[in-house]
Design an enzyme around this catalytic site. Structure first.
Site, PDB file in Angstrom:
ATOM      1  N   GLN A 189      22.033  12.122   5.298  1.00  0.00           N
ATOM      2  CA  GLN A 189      21.887  12.059   3.846  1.00  0.00           C
ATOM      3  C   GLN A 189      21.990  13.463   3.247  1.00  0.00           C
ATOM      4  OE1 GLN A 189      21.637   9.136   2.207  1.00  0.00           O
ATOM      5  NE2 GLN A 189      21.493  10.108   0.191  1.00  0.00           N
ATOM      6  N   ASP A 214      30.414   7.742   6.280  1.00  0.00           N
ATOM      7  CA  ASP A 214      30.483   8.316   4.929  1.00  0.00           C
ATOM      8  C   ASP A 214      31.909   8.706   4.545  1.00  0.00           C
ATOM      9  OD1 ASP A 214      28.109   8.585   3.394  1.00  0.00           O
ATOM     10  OD2 ASP A 214      27.319  10.050   4.822  1.00  0.00           O
ATOM     11  N   LYS A 222      19.173   1.792   2.403  1.00  0.00           N
ATOM     12  CA  LYS A 222      20.146   1.635   3.496  1.00  0.00           C
ATOM     13  C   LYS A 222      19.475   0.952   4.688  1.00  0.00           C
ATOM     14  CE  LYS A 222      22.801   5.516   1.742  1.00  0.00           C
ATOM     15  NZ  LYS A 222      23.104   6.953   1.730  1.00  0.00           N
TER      16      LYS A 222
HETATM   17  N1  GUN Z   1      23.905  11.750  -1.146  1.00  0.00           N
HETATM   18  C1  GUN Z   1      24.296  11.134  -2.280  1.00  0.00           C
HETATM   19  N2  GUN Z   1      25.252  10.203  -2.024  1.00  0.00           N
HETATM   20  C2  GUN Z   1      25.441  10.223  -0.676  1.00  0.00           C
HETATM   21  C3  GUN Z   1      26.290   9.488   0.207  1.00  0.00           C
HETATM   22  O1  GUN Z   1      27.080   8.622  -0.194  1.00  0.00           O
HETATM   23  N3  GUN Z   1      26.199   9.808   1.522  1.00  0.00           N
HETATM   24  C4  GUN Z   1      25.364  10.779   1.984  1.00  0.00           C
HETATM   25  N4  GUN Z   1      25.354  11.032   3.286  1.00  0.00           N
HETATM   26  N5  GUN Z   1      24.572  11.477   1.189  1.00  0.00           N
HETATM   27  C5  GUN Z   1      24.611  11.208  -0.132  1.00  0.00           C
END
Ligand code: GUN
Length: 284
Positions: free
Chosen positions: A94, A117, A50
């Site tokens: 995350q 998200d 990211k």
């Molecule tokens: N953990 C696994 N996939 C994701 C996601 O799309 N967003 C976040 N914040 N955590 C994750």
């Protein structure tokens, strides 16, 4: 039938190229803050990807790497700071989080306008009640939206089709089912208690596999010509493997996404799109 392999990497690169061009025309930078608590190896890989994508596209980016022992109050205080920081337009914490932190409190603490998200109940509520295909400015959940773009790339129309979503997680299965339902698919959601998974999947024109069980979906479960989207990212003997038995399913399906190179790159591209959308909405 030999499936057409959907090139998620290429589709994601195209989307990222368009976002980069748009960002180049802006007078300030969209900003994304990513918060990682602990040292989960998969989460570290995702967060690094990211951060790299932000740099490549021209976003302002902050990554807050906090120790595994971080308390809930400390994390909530950081979120409050990011919520009011004018350089930051998207805040992503995350998941998963360590046990001492209540994930629900964290999601509720994020400013819904910066919730790239689409985890906050205000945004999931908007998704359930108001999402329609034409609306490209809403914040939508990254992985399900990425799957939808891959489905759209096949040219197969969704309206009236039978879609089976295998997996009911808050991040993928549930929002994926809602997106497809809002786009007029007839949706079945299967999970670990489903009595006859093979029979359910065999009815589907569209299969979304999001279980975390490597190779669960086999060729014998697939209706000839179906579109199969593999969301699985499982490590088996150090190798990234999907939830779909690739060799078996590619002999039956009409279209299939690979792992890696399918959904994964699309999730990042959709996060970039959501961050740009959040920036544009906050600048209005
Ligand atoms: N953990 C696994 N996939 C994701 C996601 O799309 N967003 C976040 N914040 N955590 C994750």
């Amino acid at each position: 039938m030999v499936a057409v392999i959907i090139d998620g990497k290429k589709i994601a690169q195209n989307i990222r190229g368009k976002i980069k061009n748009e960002v180049a025309k802006l007078t300030s930078k969209p900003g994304l803050a990513v918060v990682l608590v602990g040292a989960d190896p998969a989460s570290q890989v995702y967060v690094n990807s990211k951060e790299k994508a932000c740099q490549e596209i021209g976003f302002y980016s902050e990554v807050h790497r906090l120790p595994e022992t971080t308390g809930e109050a400390e994390l909530l205080a950081l979120i409050q700071k990011l919520n009011v920081d004018p350089k930051i337009h998207g805040v992503l914490v995350q998941l998963p989080l360590p046990k001492q932190i209540d994930v629900r409190k964290v999601i509720l603490a994020i400013n819904p306008d910066k919730d790239v998200d689409c985890f906050h109940p205000q945004n999931t509520g908007n998704l359930v009640n108001y999402f329609k295909a034409a609306d490209q400015t809403m914040i939508l959940p990254c992985t399900p939206l990425g799957c939808l773009k891959l489905l759209e790339s096949t040219g197969v129309s969704l309206s009236g089709k039978k879609a089976v979503v295998v997996g009911r997680s808050n991040i993928v299965g549930k929002p994926m089912a809602i997106l497809l339902f809002q786009l007029d698919c007839t949706v079945t959601v299967c999970h670990s208690r489903t009595e006859d998974l093979a029979n359910e999947v065999r009815q589907a024109d569209i299969v979304i596999a999001a279980t975390g069980q490597p190779g669960l979906i086999t060729g014998g479960m697939i209706k000839p010509g179906a579109v199969v989207i593999d969301v699985g990212t499982n490590r088996v003997n150090g190798k990234l493997t999907g939830d779909v038995d690739f060799a078996g399913v590619s002999a039956a399906a009409g279209f299939l996404t690979p792992v890696p190179g399918g959904v994964g790159p699309m999730t990042i591209a959709m996060l970039m799109q959501n961050t740009l959308n959040a920036y544009l909405a906050q600048k209005k």
